[in-house]
Enzyme design. Structure first.
Site, PDB file in Angstrom:
ATOM      1  N   SER A  86       0.745  -1.161   0.076  1.00 44.81           N
ATOM      2  CA  SER A  86      -0.024  -0.087   0.261  1.00 44.81           C
ATOM      3  C   SER A  86       0.823   1.096  -0.061  1.00 44.81           C
ATOM      4  CB  SER A  86      -0.735   0.011   1.197  1.00 44.81           C
ATOM      5  OG  SER A  86      -2.012   1.024   1.003  1.00 44.81           O
ATOM      6  N   LEU A  87       0.880   2.070   0.985  1.00 41.11           N
ATOM      7  CA  LEU A  87       1.739   3.319   1.259  1.00 41.11           C
ATOM      8  C   LEU A  87       3.129   2.757   0.777  1.00 41.11           C
ATOM      9  CD1 LEU A  87       2.538   6.102   1.624  1.00 41.11           C
ATOM     10  CD2 LEU A  87       1.887   6.098   3.926  1.00 41.11           C
ATOM     11  N   ASP A 200      -9.535  -7.234  -2.625  1.00 43.78           N
ATOM     12  CA  ASP A 200      -9.194  -5.985  -2.298  1.00 43.78           C
ATOM     13  C   ASP A 200     -10.139  -4.835  -2.644  1.00 43.78           C
ATOM     14  OD1 ASP A 200      -7.653  -3.733  -1.176  1.00 43.78           O
ATOM     15  OD2 ASP A 200      -5.737  -4.302  -2.250  1.00 43.78           O
ATOM     16  N   HIS A 227      -6.717  -6.154   1.263  1.00 43.70           N
ATOM     17  CA  HIS A 227      -5.893  -5.366   1.231  1.00 43.70           C
ATOM     18  C   HIS A 227      -4.434  -5.614   2.105  1.00 43.70           C
ATOM     19  CE1 HIS A 227      -4.041  -1.678   0.094  1.00 43.70           C
ATOM     20  NE2 HIS A 227      -4.136  -1.204   1.614  1.00 43.70           N
TER      21      HIS A 227
END
Length: 249
Positions: A86-87, A200, A227
């Protein structure tokens, strides 16, 4: 700039693998993968700005990537493989664009070249500044795991969220709001695997496809889970990552 909180595991002589976590989690996000990784590789896990003791950074994803490059400098590490969720994956993309000479390969897990419209991110930042993270925990769990999942990842996430500074989290939201690497994916010149969670909703499959189709030669692997697929489905994520690392070492 203060050093990001981090931990090294594995043999000192092994090649380095940097592991970046997702928004709202800590370096413990990668714990299920460590038994397979911290042997062939010297794993370097770090905490995002404002997370688990890392200083907050009020800036862009590019600034976060520069902080990771600075951490490599401080530890005397020249080049490393990189994997991020993700980030943490967005930071990997920024590293590949800004510091390509520092990376040997790239693994992007449940991430995106653009995380949706900026408005909701700014709204979330304002809410976290007003009420903290605890009232949002239920929403996070619904978005990060598939419906009905009640495995150990839930308790792990609750524990990690307690170690996040609300202001640091809000600053990360603002950085995500401004991030858009879609027009530069063709400039990523590293062996890349994109790992997507089949269910996700935070970074859906079409986000992974944009990354995989935009980065020259990238491989797309779809695994079960949502996710935080690395917590919910650790086996398939670990297998995809190890296969990629062995092929590109």
């Amino acid at each position: 700039m203060s050093e990001l909180n981090h931990r090294l595991d594995g043999p000192e002589e092994a090649p380095v693998l940097v592991l970046g976590p997702s928004l709202g989690t800590t370096l413990d996000l990668w714990r299920p993968q460590l038994p397979a990784l911290a042997g062939p590789w010297r794993t370097l896990r770090f905490d995002l700005p404002g997370h688990n003791g890392s200083p907050a950074i009020h800036g862009s994803i590019a600034d976060f990537a520069d902080a990771v490059a600075g951490l490599l400098d401080q530890l005397g590490i020249g080049r490393a493989a990189y994997a991020g969720v993700s980030l943490g994956g967005a930071i990997g993309t920024a590293l590949a664009l800004r510091h390509p000479d520092r990376l040997t390969s790239l693994a992007l897990c449940c991430t995106s070249a653009r995380f949706g419209d900026p408005g909701p991110w700014h709204e979330r930042a304002a809410r976290v500044r007003a009420v903290g993270l605890e009232p949002l925990t239920g929403m996070f769990l619904e978005r990060w795991f598939t419906a009905g999942y009640a495995g150990p990842g839930v308790a792990a996430v609750r524990d990690m969220l307690r170690r996040i500074d609300p202001e640091g989290y809000a600053a990360c939201c603002e950085a995500l709001a401004a991030f858009d690497a879609r027009d530069r994916l063709g400039d990523v010149a590293l062996p890349t695997v994109v790992i997507a969670g089949a269910e996700d909703v935070a970074t859906p499959l079409d986000h992974a496809e944009i990354l995989a189709w935009g980065i020259p030669g990238a491989e797309l692997v779809v695994v079960p889970g949502a996710h935080l697929a690395g917590l919910e489905s650790p086996g398939p994520v670990t297998e995809a990552l190890v296969r990629h690392l062995e092929r590109t070492a």
